[in-house]
Design a protein around this motif. Sequence first.
Motif, PDB file in Angstrom:
ATOM      1  N   GLU A  61       0.831  -1.211   0.000  1.00 35.56           N
ATOM      2  CA  GLU A  61       0.000   0.000   0.000  1.00 35.56           C
ATOM      3  C   GLU A  61       0.864   1.259   0.000  1.00 35.56           C
ATOM      4  N   TYR A  62       1.812   1.344   0.957  1.00 34.66           N
ATOM      5  CA  TYR A  62       2.695   2.511   1.028  1.00 34.66           C
ATOM      6  C   TYR A  62       3.898   2.171   1.913  1.00 34.66           C
ATOM      7  N   VAL A 112      -1.150  -5.139   2.365  1.00 36.81           N
ATOM      8  CA  VAL A 112      -2.564  -5.507   2.392  1.00 36.81           C
ATOM      9  C   VAL A 112      -2.703  -6.939   1.896  1.00 36.81           C
ATOM     10  N   SER A 115       0.255   4.579  -7.586  1.00 34.35           N
ATOM     11  CA  SER A 115       0.980   4.606  -6.308  1.00 34.35           C
ATOM     12  C   SER A 115       2.141   5.579  -6.301  1.00 34.35           C
ATOM     13  N   ARG A 144      -3.934   0.467  -9.588  1.00 33.92           N
ATOM     14  CA  ARG A 144      -3.436   0.734  -8.233  1.00 33.92           C
ATOM     15  C   ARG A 144      -1.916   0.900  -8.248  1.00 33.92           C
ATOM     16  N   ASN A 152       3.459  -0.920   4.404  1.00 34.69           N
ATOM     17  CA  ASN A 152       2.160  -1.450   4.797  1.00 34.69           C
ATOM     18  C   ASN A 152       1.710  -2.447   3.732  1.00 34.69           C
ATOM     19  N   GLU A 187      -4.249  -6.288   6.949  1.00 32.59           N
ATOM     20  CA  GLU A 187      -3.020  -5.556   6.639  1.00 32.59           C
ATOM     21  C   GLU A 187      -2.029  -5.702   7.782  1.00 32.59           C
TER      22      GLU A 187
END
Length: 743
Positions: free
Chosen positions: A8-9, A25, A87, A83, A23, A33
């Motif tokens: 995710e980041y 998921v 990002s 996605r 992070n 997560e």
Amino acid sequence: MKYKGYVEYYTYRNPENGYGIFNFVCDELEDGEIKCVGITAGIDPGDLVELEGEMVMHPTYGMQIKVSSFLVLPPEDKLSTERYLASGAIKGVGAALASRIVKKFGNDTFRIMEEEPERLAEIKGISERMAREIGVQILEKRELREAMIYLSTLGISNSVALRIYERYKADLYQIMKENPYRLAEDIRGIGFKTADEIGAKAGISLSSLKRIRGGILHCLKEALTEGHTYADKEDLLSDAATLLSLNRESVSEEIVPMMMDGLIVIKDGERVFLKSVYLAELQAAGRLRDLKEAFSDRPLNGPEKAKVLAVVEEIKEEGTVLDEVQTEAVLEAVKNGILILTGGPGTGKTSTIRAIIRYFDSQSQIVALCAPTGRAAKRMEEATGYNAKTIHRLLEVNGASEQDEDVPVFNRNEMNPLEVDVVIVDEMSMVDTFLFSALLRALMPGTRLILSGDAAQLPSVGPGNVLKDLIASKLFAGVTLETIYRQSGGGDIVLNADRIRRGTFPDLSAKGGDFFFVERSRASDIYRDLVLLIREKIPAKFHIDPFSVQVLSPTKVGNFGTAALNEMLQASLNPPEKGKGELKRGETIFRVGDKVMQTKNNYNVKWIVKGINGITGEEGEGIFNGDTGSVTGVNAFEKTLTVCFDDHREVEYAKEMLEELELAYAITIHKSQGSEYPAVILPLVDGPRMLFTRNLLYTAVSRGSSLVMILGRLGCVENMVATDGEQKRRTGLKERLKEVFPG
């Protein structure tokens, strides 16, 4: 265990070593997560990945996955593709543009970006140039991922794999298949044995010529670690044959081809040098000749001598009296291009150097003062009152060589020499062959070079025995100071150091009030006394701060080695407390307030010096073996710690860099060279005679300025004084000097 999901980041990312925290998921997880930590180079936000790792509980941040390996998967649908692009993994592509790209190309997006990136220009907002740049980024990321996957199949960790990729890029596949032994030459952290294991997996035969060359080069590098600059040919063949599990004849056949290819140099048929080491000695010899000859036809005239004597009289009126030999040293410094000034503690080297500086300063000459380590430079500056730098900083170190990260790049060299008239080097016994050669390359003929040191001390940690070779050559002006002057208060440190140097047993009566011996033999008694002395007795009686008391040991191992002593002293002097940050690396815990030491030269690490209000006042690169400081901060979330070194440079260490740090409540005597401490404690009980030698004891005792205490057995001290067992180093500088000097 394996987990599949998307990134995710990132909350932390270190581009230099690939360490990251992100992070993750994952539908398989109860909470959906989790934080992941580890070497994650090649993983970007938005990536679909399959991770393998261990679920661990962090005391502050809860459950985490400690990543051991990973596989980046292609996006499985339009949603995961969008996605990834949204990002920020691809520079210049944001959420809106990502949406337009996926809408246009659908599930074919990644194939288009890899194989036909020019088609991206069909989308509003993407120029042909931007389309090409996106294609290059996609290709680079794919190459990194593929390389990491390939190297993992050879059993190479992610951190080492990243260094291999950054060094070789697309060439790594050919190198790994044809000559993996290059890794041992080019990449820190990979030795011959590791390269040999990779070679075996790649199908390299035991008798491969590249393997034999790698083994011979490894043995020559091992000789460097022992201080030698060359190896005897017969010993080299025996060592290499044993390492390679081959016969001597097979190894011997490769020696001449290696010489023809410029990898090694053979002198007198028996001395085998790495070419870089041979050239360092040869270049040093040539530069020394040029510096000396620039003054060879220039005798000291009457007016110059009168000016020198006037300076001597001037400082006499200020309270510093130079004897006849010290005065002669000042005259020789003015007369010659090169002067070697030697003497033990208390013999007046510093007073003599101050007078030399005063004379040249009075003649409007620019004088540069330097020493091998930060502590030695600081001592030199405090003793003379003039600015002093480390040799590395004087030469303006600028990172490491692209070919070898253990080789520094200096801005000052033959193409950009130092703009000074006189260079004075202190603690010359610590200067190794490579550093000395680099310094000489930055000096132009006409520059005076004054080398000050104590030839009775331990030789340099690096290869060579420069000071002793220069003295033994008898080619340079030299003055040895022997009369002891530093006896303020009738102290015994200087007198006992001189006794030890001469092979005479020291006076242990403690009448001078600064040199003490306490008979102890049990580890528990010595541990107890060390803590009591450092924490209470020395501060109370001698008004010396506990942090300024240095424990020195001849060795790293055993009950009285630095490893055991540091563990005990840390627990006693800086125990864990609530709110006091700490970070663990292997078996070592680093805690705020700990004394620490850098154990390797790292020419790329960045440092800053903070000024008023915490604003950065100076910044640069390079932290060096032996630099000491204290831990001033720990960031548990990002797993970093901050060290403030003795010269106020601050460095942030990522967890992977902590292998370059060790606790420094106790350090080896070798590492103490060039330093001076208000108080020194020596636990001396038993040890191998080859290691427990006179010059080791002499070096240790001469490190204390106000107090030296020995805790141990009298017999051990007696044996050390009686053992004149300094290892003879095989060096070639003396012979190179004879070659380049006429006659």
